[in-house]
Design a protein around this motif. Structure first.
Motif, PDB file in Angstrom:
ATOM      1  N   THR A 126      26.057  12.665  28.898  1.00 53.00           N
ATOM      2  CA  THR A 126      24.753  13.232  29.259  1.00 53.00           C
ATOM      3  C   THR A 126      23.594  12.485  28.600  1.00 53.00           C
ATOM      4  O   THR A 126      22.447  12.665  29.002  1.00 53.00           O
ATOM      5  CB  THR A 126      24.676  14.727  28.876  1.00 53.00           C
ATOM      6  N   SER A 127      23.886  11.649  27.614  1.00 49.77           N
ATOM      7  CA  SER A 127      22.846  10.825  26.972  1.00 49.77           C
ATOM      8  C   SER A 127      23.386   9.401  26.837  1.00 49.77           C
ATOM      9  O   SER A 127      23.668   8.925  25.726  1.00 49.77           O
ATOM     10  CB  SER A 127      22.464  11.386  25.596  1.00 49.77           C
ATOM     11  N   PRO A 128      23.553   8.701  27.966  1.00 54.08           N
ATOM     12  CA  PRO A 128      24.253   7.418  27.948  1.00 54.08           C
ATOM     13  C   PRO A 128      23.568   6.321  27.142  1.00 54.08           C
ATOM     14  O   PRO A 128      24.228   5.367  26.721  1.00 54.08           O
ATOM     15  CB  PRO A 128      24.338   7.038  29.436  1.00 54.08           C
ATOM     16  N   ALA A 129      22.281   6.431  26.910  1.00 57.22           N
ATOM     17  CA  ALA A 129      21.577   5.403  26.152  1.00 57.22           C
ATOM     18  C   ALA A 129      21.574   5.682  24.651  1.00 57.22           C
ATOM     19  O   ALA A 129      21.166   4.827  23.858  1.00 57.22           O
ATOM     20  CB  ALA A 129      20.139   5.281  26.646  1.00 57.22           C
ATOM     21  N   LYS A 130      22.026   6.852  24.245  1.00 60.85           N
ATOM     22  CA  LYS A 130      21.923   7.284  22.846  1.00 60.85           C
ATOM     23  C   LYS A 130      23.190   6.947  22.059  1.00 60.85           C
ATOM     24  O   LYS A 130      24.305   7.141  22.553  1.00 60.85           O
ATOM     25  CB  LYS A 130      21.665   8.791  22.780  1.00 60.85           C
ATOM     26  N   VAL A 131      23.005   6.456  20.854  1.00 60.60           N
ATOM     27  CA  VAL A 131      24.113   6.259  19.913  1.00 60.60           C
ATOM     28  C   VAL A 131      24.129   7.459  18.973  1.00 60.60           C
ATOM     29  O   VAL A 131      23.125   7.764  18.322  1.00 60.60           O
ATOM     30  CB  VAL A 131      23.945   4.959  19.112  1.00 60.60           C
ATOM     31  N   PHE A 132      25.261   8.142  18.902  1.00 62.43           N
ATOM     32  CA  PHE A 132      25.389   9.338  18.068  1.00 62.43           C
ATOM     33  C   PHE A 132      26.092   8.989  16.762  1.00 62.43           C
ATOM     34  O   PHE A 132      27.206   8.456  16.773  1.00 62.43           O
ATOM     35  CB  PHE A 132      26.198  10.412  18.793  1.00 62.43           C
ATOM     36  N   SER A 133      25.450   9.317  15.650  1.00 63.45           N
ATOM     37  CA  SER A 133      26.125   9.170  14.358  1.00 63.45           C
ATOM     38  C   SER A 133      27.222  10.221  14.254  1.00 63.45           C
ATOM     39  O   SER A 133      27.227  11.216  14.988  1.00 63.45           O
ATOM     40  CB  SER A 133      25.130   9.349  13.212  1.00 63.45           C
ATOM     41  N   ARG A 134      28.140  10.022  13.343  1.00 64.59           N
ATOM     42  CA  ARG A 134      29.210  11.004  13.156  1.00 64.59           C
ATOM     43  C   ARG A 134      28.635  12.355  12.724  1.00 64.59           C
ATOM     44  O   ARG A 134      29.122  13.396  13.151  1.00 64.59           O
ATOM     45  CB  ARG A 134      30.233  10.481  12.150  1.00 64.59           C
ATOM     46  N   ASP A 135      27.621  12.331  11.865  1.00 64.78           N
ATOM     47  CA  ASP A 135      26.998  13.583  11.436  1.00 64.78           C
ATOM     48  C   ASP A 135      26.363  14.313  12.625  1.00 64.78           C
ATOM     49  O   ASP A 135      26.456  15.545  12.731  1.00 64.78           O
ATOM     50  CB  ASP A 135      25.930  13.322  10.373  1.00 64.78           C
ATOM     51  N   ALA A 136      25.733  13.568  13.513  1.00 64.79           N
ATOM     52  CA  ALA A 136      25.118  14.184  14.692  1.00 64.79           C
ATOM     53  C   ALA A 136      26.178  14.790  15.603  1.00 64.79           C
ATOM     54  O   ALA A 136      25.981  15.870  16.174  1.00 64.79           O
ATOM     55  CB  ALA A 136      24.293  13.146  15.455  1.00 64.79           C
ATOM     56  N   ILE A 137      27.301  14.112  15.721  1.00 58.15           N
ATOM     57  CA  ILE A 137      28.399  14.625  16.548  1.00 58.15           C
ATOM     58  C   ILE A 137      28.939  15.924  15.961  1.00 58.15           C
ATOM     59  O   ILE A 137      29.172  16.906  16.670  1.00 58.15           O
ATOM     60  CB  ILE A 137      29.513  13.578  16.673  1.00 58.15           C
ATOM     61  N   ILE A 138      29.132  15.946  14.646  1.00 58.28           N
ATOM     62  CA  ILE A 138      29.623  17.149  13.976  1.00 58.28           C
ATOM     63  C   ILE A 138      28.667  18.313  14.199  1.00 58.28           C
ATOM     64  O   ILE A 138      29.085  19.432  14.524  1.00 58.28           O
ATOM     65  CB  ILE A 138      29.833  16.885  12.472  1.00 58.28           C
ATOM     66  N   ASP A 139      27.368  18.061  14.055  1.00 59.20           N
ATOM     67  CA  ASP A 139      26.378  19.120  14.246  1.00 59.20           C
ATOM     68  C   ASP A 139      26.389  19.637  15.678  1.00 59.20           C
ATOM     69  O   ASP A 139      26.274  20.846  15.918  1.00 59.20           O
ATOM     70  CB  ASP A 139      24.978  18.611  13.905  1.00 59.20           C
ATOM     71  N   ARG A 140      26.524  18.742  16.654  1.00 58.85           N
ATOM     72  CA  ARG A 140      26.503  19.148  18.059  1.00 58.85           C
ATOM     73  C   ARG A 140      27.760  19.933  18.423  1.00 58.85           C
ATOM     74  O   ARG A 140      27.694  20.901  19.185  1.00 58.85           O
ATOM     75  CB  ARG A 140      26.396  17.917  18.964  1.00 58.85           C
ATOM     76  N   LEU A 141      28.903  19.511  17.917  1.00 58.42           N
ATOM     77  CA  LEU A 141      30.163  20.132  18.311  1.00 58.42           C
ATOM     78  C   LEU A 141      30.498  21.372  17.494  1.00 58.42           C
ATOM     79  O   LEU A 141      31.044  22.338  18.018  1.00 58.42           O
ATOM     80  CB  LEU A 141      31.316  19.124  18.201  1.00 58.42           C
TER      81      LEU A 141
END
Length: 230
Positions: free
Chosen positions: A172-187
């Motif tokens: 859903t955000s193909p141009a965005k690079v997600f840090s591991r911390d951001a992934i943890i927060d989102r999930l």
């Protein structure tokens, strides 16, 4: 009326089953219990749960083997969310549990409130993905958030709840690079004690289900984003 989530607790310790059944029931969930992996198979055949709390160390068909069997069989069992319990705070056990398809991991002794919180977080991932009944497409990849289904060239690919939500986040955000911390927060939401290696394991699992595909791109020192999927 909102449907009550149904949770299967699998542990050979009746005290732990009683403790979790009380805590989950108090949180508004219905509960079934099984004393080992074989009993769990029978319980799943009777009624597919929305999530399974699964002990790793059990005398008959341990949790890791049961998880492997469910993921290999396909169907509803391949996507059944699993929260592992273990008496060993061993990173190897933790990573193995995630790599074979577990969604989260809690070490004994645990707080029942923590287990309820983690169960709720896993269930909410599915709820968030289903809202809106939309379809996300990225080249040859299609994610149906209404049917909770991933397809590659219109062929279904069985994913766990966490894998689906992770792939949906990237797509859903193909141009965005997600840090591991951001992934943890989102999930999981802020404050959950999830290691970077757990996220790496989920990404590795995703790549393994799409062999030969540029599915997830690693940006060294930054994080992950969706690949070209071409």
């Amino acid at each position: 009326m909102t449907r009550m989530s149904h949770i299967l607790i699998v542990d050979d310790d009746p005290h732990i089953r009683d403790l979790l059944a009380f805590a989950l029931g108090k949180a508004g969930m219905s509960v079934a219990e099984a004393s080992d992996g074989e009993d769990a198979q029978a319980a799943i055949a009777r009624r597919m749960p929305d999530l399974m709390v699964l002990d790793i160390n059990m005398p008959r068909l341990n949790g890791l083997d049961l998880c492997r069997m469910l993921r290999a069989e396909g169907g509803a069992g391949a996507a059944l969310p699993i929260l592992f319990l273990s008496s060993r705070d061993d990173e190897i056990d933790r990573i193995v549990g995630i790599e074979i398809g577990g969604d989260d991991y809690v070490v004994k002794p645990f707080s029942p409130r923590e287990v309820v919180a983690r169960v709720g977080a896993i269930l909410k991932r599915g709820t968030r993905a289903a809202v809106g009944a939309t379809t996300v497409t990225h080249n040859r990849l299609t994610l149906d958030t209404d049917g909770w289904e991933a397809r590659w060239d219109e062929v279904p690919v069985a994913l766990t709840a966490t894998e689906f939500q992770l792939l949906l986040l990237f797509a859903t955000s193909p141009a965005k690079v997600f840090s591991r911390d951001a992934i943890i927060d989102r999930l999981h939401g802020p404050g959950f004690a999830i290691t970077d290696r757990t996220i790496d394991s989920h990404v590795r699992n995703l790549r393994g289900k799409f062999p030969g595909v540029d599915l997830v791109e690693t940006r060294a020192g930054i994080g992950y984003r969706i690949g070209r999927c071409a």
